[in-house]
Design a protein around this motif. Sequence first.
Motif, PDB file in Angstrom:
ATOM      1  N   GLU A   1       0.797  -1.224   0.000  1.00  0.00           N
ATOM      2  CA  GLU A   1       0.000   0.000   0.000  1.00  0.00           C
ATOM      3  C   GLU A   1       0.833   1.279   0.000  1.00  0.00           C
ATOM      4  O   GLU A   1       0.342   2.330  -0.382  1.00  0.00           O
ATOM      5  N   VAL A   2       2.112   1.189   0.410  1.00  0.00           N
ATOM      6  CA  VAL A   2       2.921   2.419   0.348  1.00  0.00           C
ATOM      7  C   VAL A   2       3.219   2.815  -1.097  1.00  0.00           C
ATOM      8  O   VAL A   2       3.450   3.981  -1.398  1.00  0.00           O
TER       9      VAL A   2
ATOM     10  N   THR B   1      -0.507   4.075  -4.637  1.00  0.00           N
ATOM     11  CA  THR B   1      -1.334   5.209  -4.207  1.00  0.00           C
ATOM     12  C   THR B   1      -1.745   6.020  -5.421  1.00  0.00           C
ATOM     13  O   THR B   1      -1.011   6.107  -6.409  1.00  0.00           O
ATOM     14  N   LYS B   2      -2.903   6.632  -5.318  1.00  0.00           N
ATOM     15  CA  LYS B   2      -3.423   7.483  -6.389  1.00  0.00           C
ATOM     16  C   LYS B   2      -2.463   8.666  -6.607  1.00  0.00           C
ATOM     17  O   LYS B   2      -2.328   9.172  -7.708  1.00  0.00           O
ATOM     18  N   ARG B   3      -1.792   9.065  -5.545  1.00  0.00           N
ATOM     19  CA  ARG B   3      -0.881  10.195  -5.653  1.00  0.00           C
ATOM     20  C   ARG B   3       0.305   9.862  -6.556  1.00  0.00           C
ATOM     21  O   ARG B   3       0.798  10.717  -7.295  1.00  0.00           O
ATOM     22  N   ARG B   4       0.775   8.628  -6.498  1.00  0.00           N
ATOM     23  CA  ARG B   4       1.901   8.245  -7.355  1.00  0.00           C
ATOM     24  C   ARG B   4       1.439   7.979  -8.784  1.00  0.00           C
ATOM     25  O   ARG B   4       2.228   8.055  -9.721  1.00  0.00           O
TER      26      ARG B   4
ATOM     27  N   VAL C   1      -6.463   2.741  -8.688  1.00  0.00           N
ATOM     28  CA  VAL C   1      -5.272   2.160  -8.072  1.00  0.00           C
ATOM     29  C   VAL C   1      -5.781   1.220  -6.984  1.00  0.00           C
ATOM     30  O   VAL C   1      -6.532   1.630  -6.105  1.00  0.00           O
TER      31      VAL C   1
ATOM     32  N   VAL D   1      -5.040  -1.671  -4.061  1.00  0.00           N
ATOM     33  CA  VAL D   1      -4.093  -2.340  -3.159  1.00  0.00           C
ATOM     34  C   VAL D   1      -4.629  -3.742  -2.906  1.00  0.00           C
ATOM     35  O   VAL D   1      -5.618  -3.925  -2.200  1.00  0.00           O
TER      36      VAL D   1
END
Lengths: 263, 105
Positions: free
Chosen positions: A129-130, A133-136, A143, A145
């Motif tokens: 999960e790290v 992420t939608k941010r990456r 996205v 997990v």
Amino acid sequence: MSEAAGIYEAFRDAIRAEEPVALATIIDGPDAGAKLLLQPDAPTMGTLGDADLDRVVERDALGMLDAGISEVRHYGQHGEARQMDLSVFVECHARRPHMVIFGAVDFTRALASQAKLLGYRVTVCDAREVFATKRRFPMADEVVVDWPNRLLDRIGDELGPRDAVCVLTHDHKFDVPAIVGALPTRVGYLGAMGSRTTHEKRTERLREAGVSDEELERVMAPIGLDIGGRTPEETAVSIVAEIIAAHTGRQAPRLKDGEGRIH
Amino acid sequence: MDEILDDIDRWRAVGQRVAVARVVDIEGSGPRDPGAAMAVNEEGEVAGSVSGGCVEGAVVGEALELLGGRRGPGITTFGYSDDEAFAVGLTCGGTIHLFVEELDW
């Protein structure tokens, strides 16, 4: 208004909702302009003027919709094959093809962007999960997990010939369940990243997991065309180019078919 | 067809009749694939395209002939064939076949 009234509205609404829809029109024949509208799992609308013809065209059009092809087909008056009495144009609006990328790595970012450029709906999946992420991966439509096999258990039935599964994890822990999970689906393209050495080791694990030689042939690995790509962006181009060539049936130099270093 | 839906809706909402020309087949190189479509209303307003701008003018003419009742629905071909040079061609040397009809369905 002809007896085909209302077909346009249904056709338009399906296109706007991105629901798969095919519109068959007689373009050459005594009844030019006659129409039959088809959607999977819905009753047809309109008629081409003959019940047998309608049945044959419905069957063909649903196949064309699955493959995303719009073209002219020829039939006899009652749908006979190899006759030229009627020309029927089938306009297909397939749903967007779906690319599922396993592994939330740098190459994923480039491949997801490249796939969006080509009109794919893109899902990125990684169990960590790290990383997932939608941010990456802001360009991805979703996205997820989860473990690859669990995602494929859920969505595997929806994958078809126009869709693609790309395994970019480089880690047997994820690669093997992703490939094993994708093999029973109808997905048109299944590729896995890694050097030839990585793939040899992965192949051993896949065999241990019960994958046959025939199934292994379906796995495009090393993934991509042999264009000497090195960066994530160049590699993404080589992957989507391989997918395009797979669809069009063109001969292009696949890394899978070659030997030696891949860059 | 996607890109012409809004214009078609707008025209039909005010009672305009609409002709649609769709690319159904291409031979050789052609700029747009089967399914590319263009719509023309009674006043000659245009939405969409069926080539790279090479034949659109001629298509408007065909569409207005159709809406005026001077031709029926059918296939119209632009390009070059071995035995006949059409008046309007594609710069890329291909041939496109369009199906032109009134949108009364």
